[in-house]
Design a protein around this motif. Structure first.
Motif: not given
Length: 374
Positions: A11-23
């Motif tokens: 599974q590729v999770r859609g949950d945004y908490s796992e894909h936040l931008s960094v910087g």
């Protein structure tokens, strides 16, 4: 592999908490935490001394919640189930209802972490899409049609909706819950952002009327206690008793109990909502003045909004990042793409309004250059 569910290995999770931008960002408008922070609270020494003991009573918090919602619902102790945030409540309700071959009726877009968890059980999904031609406004009849076409399905609805921040009228919610009951379906109303909407619009008003309904709430949003991880479910006693059987024992810790009681006493959620009602219209006005950015149907009292551009090749999260604003991409939401983001309100509204104008200009340049957001 070794009996592990195959879906969890692939599974590729859609949950945004796992894909936040960094910087480095000027403003963080990503996660849906309280824009104004935490209420004035502290941990008493006696609570710290008692941490060696298991938390055996919910009495003080139950009493506080009963008083808080007394004008709309008489919540008896056997109607409350506490959990590790509203996400745990939703996961436990899914466990309570899931059987092989079950269909899940839900809207799209909707809270991604819940649908990620649902996918673990291999259900059939019937998604009711909020339509771009309606500016993603809620369509109660479309949801009712899907429920009637899938009798016995498990129904999940988040209200206020994540990511749009719109509140569904209570009479529409009543129609949906009634349709679910008539179709033999249990329905969860996820009110994680519920403290941002008026009490008279909450599905808590319907709990005594419908035995097929659970209402989920949390202290993470309006109460400013996201780090405490405390949520709860309100349902009729028979449902709550079943939910207890799939809940993690002692899922509400002693510190969470104490801080939640203090937060309720402080009235922080009410004060937060008053500030959102003052600040969010300024953000919506700034977005309405944009040439390239659009904002989906949203409610003034809810701290989140969905912003999008028409060009689906634009990575709007990166455009916001260029202006120094951290947001959540909507690429992981069903029915949306990278050309949409979720924007949380920020305490510094003046700065946010200024930066929205910059984002609009950057988005215009990206569109003119053929879809590149660089």
């Amino acid at each position: 592999m070794y009996g592990i569910r195959e879906v969890l290995l692939t599974q590729v999770r859609g949950d945004y908490s796992e894909h936040l931008s960094v910087g480095d960002f000027k403003l963080d408008c990503s996660m849906g935490s309280n824009p104004y922070g935490t209420p004035p609270i502290s941990i008493p020494e006696i609570t710290l001394r008692d941490l060696a003991e298991y938390p055996e009573t919910d009495a003080a918090l139950v009493s506080a919640l009963r008083e808080r919602f007394a004008p709309i619902l008489d919540i008896t102790p056997d109607m409350l189930v506490f959990s590790c945030g509203s996400i745990a409540s939703c996961m436990e309700l899914t466990r309570m209802c899931m059987v092989p071959g079950k269909t899940i009726v839900c809207m799209a877009p909707t809270f991604t972490a819940v649908t990620d968890d649902m996918a673990t059980y291999g259900p059939a999904f019937k998604r009711v899409y909020l339509r771009p031609e309606d500016n993603y406004a809620f369509d109660a009849q479309a949801l009712i049609d899907a429920i009637e076409e899938n009798p016995g399905a498990y129904v999940y609805v988040d209200n206020p909706n994540n990511p749009t921040g719109q509140v569904f009228p209570l009479e529409d919610v009543r129609r949906v819950v009634r349709a679910a009951r008539d179709a033999g379906s249990f329905i969860t109303m996820d009110e994680a952002y519920g403290d941002y909407m008026p009490d008279d619009q909450s599905a808590l008003n319907l709990v005594s009327e419908f035995d097929n309904l659970a209402v989920v709430r949390t202290f993470s949003k309006g109460w400013g206690l996201a780090g405490v991880r405390l949520g709860y479910t309100v349902a009729q006693p028979q449902v709550a008793a079943a939910l207890h059987k799939v809940n993690v024992p002692y899922s509400k810790n002693s510190i969470a109990h104490e801080l939640a009681c203090q937060a309720i006493a402080s009235g922080w959620a009410l004060r937060t909502r008053e500030r959102v009602l003052r600040d969010k219209p300024r953000v919506l006005d700034a977005l309405a003045a944009c040439k390239n950015l659009h904002v989906a149907h949203s409610s003034n009292g809810v701290c989140i909004s969905m912003v999008y551009v028409d060009d689906d090749q634009i990575d709007l999260e990166q455009v916001f990042a260029q202006a120094g604003v951290r947001v959540v991409t909507c690429a992981g939401y069903d029915g949306l793409g990278k050309n949409a983001v979720r924007l949380n309100l920020h305490e510094n509204v003046d700065a946010l309004v200024e930066l929205i104008a910059q984002v609009d200009e950057l988005a215009g340049r990206a569109i003119a250059s053929g879809g590149s957001s660089k």
